[in-house]
Design a protein around this motif. Sequence first.
Motif, PDB file in Angstrom:
ATOM      1  N   CYS A 112       0.834  -1.294   0.111  1.00 23.34           N
ATOM      2  CA  CYS A 112      -0.006  -0.136   0.151  1.00 23.34           C
ATOM      3  C   CYS A 112       0.886   1.240   0.041  1.00 23.34           C
ATOM      4  O   CYS A 112       2.045   1.348   0.588  1.00 23.34           O
ATOM      5  N   LEU A 113      -0.032   2.261  -0.557  1.00 23.18           N
ATOM      6  CA  LEU A 113       1.178   3.443  -0.656  1.00 23.18           C
ATOM      7  C   LEU A 113       0.097   4.625   0.076  1.00 23.18           C
ATOM      8  O   LEU A 113      -1.258   4.902  -0.360  1.00 23.18           O
ATOM      9  N   PHE A 114       0.412   5.251   1.529  1.00 24.42           N
ATOM     10  CA  PHE A 114      -0.390   6.050   1.816  1.00 24.42           C
ATOM     11  C   PHE A 114      -0.008   7.709   1.721  1.00 24.42           C
ATOM     12  O   PHE A 114       1.402   7.816   1.586  1.00 24.42           O
ATOM     13  N   GLU A 115      -0.740   8.588   1.950  1.00 19.87           N
ATOM     14  CA  GLU A 115      -0.442   9.810   1.659  1.00 19.87           C
ATOM     15  C   GLU A 115       0.660  10.337   2.713  1.00 19.87           C
ATOM     16  O   GLU A 115       1.154  11.295   2.679  1.00 19.87           O
ATOM     17  N   ASP A 116       0.693   9.746   4.108  1.00 20.15           N
ATOM     18  CA  ASP A 116       1.713  10.350   4.972  1.00 20.15           C
ATOM     19  C   ASP A 116       1.857   9.075   5.973  1.00 20.15           C
ATOM     20  O   ASP A 116       1.190   8.106   5.854  1.00 20.15           O
ATOM     21  N   GLU A 117       2.944   9.411   6.991  1.00 22.96           N
ATOM     22  CA  GLU A 117       3.370   8.227   7.748  1.00 22.96           C
ATOM     23  C   GLU A 117       2.377   8.188   8.663  1.00 22.96           C
ATOM     24  O   GLU A 117       1.959   6.756   9.201  1.00 22.96           O
ATOM     25  N   GLN A 118       1.376   9.099   9.346  1.00 16.89           N
ATOM     26  CA  GLN A 118       0.346   8.931  10.307  1.00 16.89           C
ATOM     27  C   GLN A 118      -0.796   7.808  10.000  1.00 16.89           C
ATOM     28  O   GLN A 118      -1.231   7.048  10.535  1.00 16.89           O
ATOM     29  N   LYS A 119      -1.334   8.222   8.413  1.00 16.95           N
ATOM     30  CA  LYS A 119      -2.174   7.694   8.039  1.00 16.95           C
ATOM     31  C   LYS A 119      -1.809   6.008   7.850  1.00 16.95           C
ATOM     32  O   LYS A 119      -2.572   4.912   8.051  1.00 16.95           O
ATOM     33  N   ALA A 120      -0.420   5.628   7.449  1.00 14.07           N
ATOM     34  CA  ALA A 120       0.224   4.477   7.223  1.00 14.07           C
ATOM     35  C   ALA A 120       0.240   3.720   8.646  1.00 14.07           C
ATOM     36  O   ALA A 120      -0.256   2.569   8.599  1.00 14.07           O
ATOM     37  N   ASN A 121       0.571   4.319   9.688  1.00 10.27           N
ATOM     38  CA  ASN A 121       0.469   3.807  11.184  1.00 10.27           C
ATOM     39  C   ASN A 121      -0.807   3.276  11.622  1.00 10.27           C
ATOM     40  O   ASN A 121      -0.943   2.434  12.239  1.00 10.27           O
ATOM     41  N   GLU A 122      -1.895   4.232  11.192  1.00  3.10           N
ATOM     42  CA  GLU A 122      -3.212   3.935  11.683  1.00  3.10           C
ATOM     43  C   GLU A 122      -3.675   2.866  10.668  1.00  3.10           C
ATOM     44  O   GLU A 122      -4.322   2.084  11.503  1.00  3.10           O
ATOM     45  N   PHE A 123      -3.371   2.390   9.545  1.00  7.44           N
ATOM     46  CA  PHE A 123      -3.535   1.492   8.923  1.00  7.44           C
ATOM     47  C   PHE A 123      -3.075   0.047   9.513  1.00  7.44           C
ATOM     48  O   PHE A 123      -3.714  -0.951   9.546  1.00  7.44           O
ATOM     49  N   LEU A 153       6.428  12.416   6.619  1.00 11.80           N
ATOM     50  CA  LEU A 153       7.172  11.861   7.714  1.00 11.80           C
ATOM     51  C   LEU A 153       6.933  12.238   9.251  1.00 11.80           C
ATOM     52  O   LEU A 153       6.816  13.545   9.318  1.00 11.80           O
ATOM     53  N   ILE A 154       6.966  11.589  10.098  1.00 16.14           N
ATOM     54  CA  ILE A 154       6.814  11.866  11.538  1.00 16.14           C
ATOM     55  C   ILE A 154       8.113  12.015  11.901  1.00 16.14           C
ATOM     56  O   ILE A 154       9.124  11.437  12.004  1.00 16.14           O
ATOM     57  N   GLU A 155       8.379  13.673  12.157  1.00 19.85           N
ATOM     58  CA  GLU A 155       9.777  13.947  12.507  1.00 19.85           C
ATOM     59  C   GLU A 155      10.633  13.225  13.472  1.00 19.85           C
ATOM     60  O   GLU A 155      12.077  13.167  13.218  1.00 19.85           O
ATOM     61  N   SER A 156       9.995  12.875  14.471  1.00 18.66           N
ATOM     62  CA  SER A 156      10.905  12.388  15.669  1.00 18.66           C
ATOM     63  C   SER A 156      11.323  10.936  15.467  1.00 18.66           C
ATOM     64  O   SER A 156      12.290  10.423  16.088  1.00 18.66           O
ATOM     65  N   GLN A 157      10.952  10.334  14.247  1.00 17.37           N
ATOM     66  CA  GLN A 157      11.347   9.059  13.871  1.00 17.37           C
ATOM     67  C   GLN A 157      12.676   9.056  12.979  1.00 17.37           C
ATOM     68  O   GLN A 157      12.676   9.678  12.008  1.00 17.37           O
ATOM     69  N   ASP A 158      13.326   8.204  13.435  1.00 15.65           N
ATOM     70  CA  ASP A 158      14.989   7.892  12.757  1.00 15.65           C
ATOM     71  C   ASP A 158      14.767   6.758  11.924  1.00 15.65           C
ATOM     72  O   ASP A 158      13.672   5.838  12.078  1.00 15.65           O
ATOM     73  N   PRO A 159      15.444   6.489  10.798  1.00 11.87           N
ATOM     74  CA  PRO A 159      15.344   5.202  10.056  1.00 11.87           C
ATOM     75  C   PRO A 159      15.644   4.003  10.852  1.00 11.87           C
ATOM     76  O   PRO A 159      16.494   3.753  11.787  1.00 11.87           O
ATOM     77  N   ALA A 160      14.806   3.045  10.474  1.00 14.16           N
ATOM     78  CA  ALA A 160      15.203   1.525  11.404  1.00 14.16           C
ATOM     79  C   ALA A 160      16.433   1.178  10.844  1.00 14.16           C
ATOM     80  O   ALA A 160      16.983   1.459   9.983  1.00 14.16           O
ATOM     81  N   VAL A 198      13.714   1.906   5.331  1.00 14.81           N
ATOM     82  CA  VAL A 198      12.838   1.244   6.230  1.00 14.81           C
ATOM     83  C   VAL A 198      12.613   2.251   7.357  1.00 14.81           C
ATOM     84  O   VAL A 198      13.635   2.740   7.828  1.00 14.81           O
ATOM     85  N   LEU A 199      11.276   2.690   7.818  1.00 16.29           N
ATOM     86  CA  LEU A 199      11.223   3.498   9.049  1.00 16.29           C
ATOM     87  C   LEU A 199      10.642   2.733  10.190  1.00 16.29           C
ATOM     88  O   LEU A 199      11.260   3.120  11.274  1.00 16.29           O
ATOM     89  N   ALA A 200      10.176   1.484  10.066  1.00 16.28           N
ATOM     90  CA  ALA A 200       9.528   0.844  11.064  1.00 16.28           C
ATOM     91  C   ALA A 200       9.315  -0.680  10.818  1.00 16.28           C
ATOM     92  O   ALA A 200       8.804  -0.569   9.477  1.00 16.28           O
ATOM     93  N   MET A 201       9.555  -1.745  11.573  1.00 17.97           N
ATOM     94  CA  MET A 201       9.131  -3.090  11.004  1.00 17.97           C
ATOM     95  C   MET A 201       8.945  -3.796  12.172  1.00 17.97           C
ATOM     96  O   MET A 201       9.525  -3.591  13.415  1.00 17.97           O
ATOM     97  N   THR A 202       8.260  -4.819  12.223  1.00 21.74           N
ATOM     98  CA  THR A 202       7.821  -5.838  13.231  1.00 21.74           C
ATOM     99  C   THR A 202       7.568  -7.050  12.568  1.00 21.74           C
ATOM    100  O   THR A 202       7.192  -7.278  11.149  1.00 21.74           O
TER     101      THR A 202
END
Length: 256
Positions: free
Chosen positions: A74-85, A128-135, A235-239
Amino acid sequence: MNTSANPSIALSGVVVVLLVDYLTQHRAWGWMRLIQGSGALKDVPGLLFSKVMGSGHGGGFGLRPSGSHQGLICLFEDEQKANEFCDGPYVLAMIEHSREHWLSSMAVTSARGQWDEQVWGVTPKDCLIESQDPAGTEDGGSLIAVLTRGTIRPAKALAFWRYSPPAQKELNTATGCHLAMGLGEAPLLRQCTFSLWSDTDAMVAYAHSGAHKHAITAAYKNDYFAESMFVRMRVLAMTGVWHGKRYGVSHEVHHG
């Protein structure tokens, strides 16, 4: 809401990839997700582009289909929407029905080509959420992911598939490759590969050597693809757990 394809305007935002290997008792449930496809996601907020795809046997690249492996891109308009999904019911249901899964959000660093006549662009910083660094990897390096996809010309399909087994074998053992999965929108002709790498050097070393180099050279020389796209991402985040290996970084995909 999904945005209609417009080749003249590049879609840009944050990519979400979910790989799953469904439990045996839930394969029929997974099959229904595949049948429903992107139609089940039409009302997801901030969603610009989506694909629900099957895979080859064992999550590989062969012609024999897998009854349990699937991928969601999926491609989202921003990181916040991606995280919510990623925290939402659609993703959580897929995870709950799976034996293993891998879930990640990523920023596009380069892209060329098209998918369904749609161009992708580099992820803008303001998405992007500014406080986050690349994974990072254990040594503090930045993980990168690569997405390649192509629509194979029917007359070229047999020639294309001759190159797949040796390239897959090398990818599975390539230095610096953490995971790789073959995906497909349709049998034989609409193929996609997703892979995760320690760094750019490892990815480039694989791409420019051995069976993969021969396959790509042949593909472009003989015009195998009616359409193709190559995307490189950070990569921004992964689990998740994939092939028995646990993935996770200092910040999670999920945000409460």
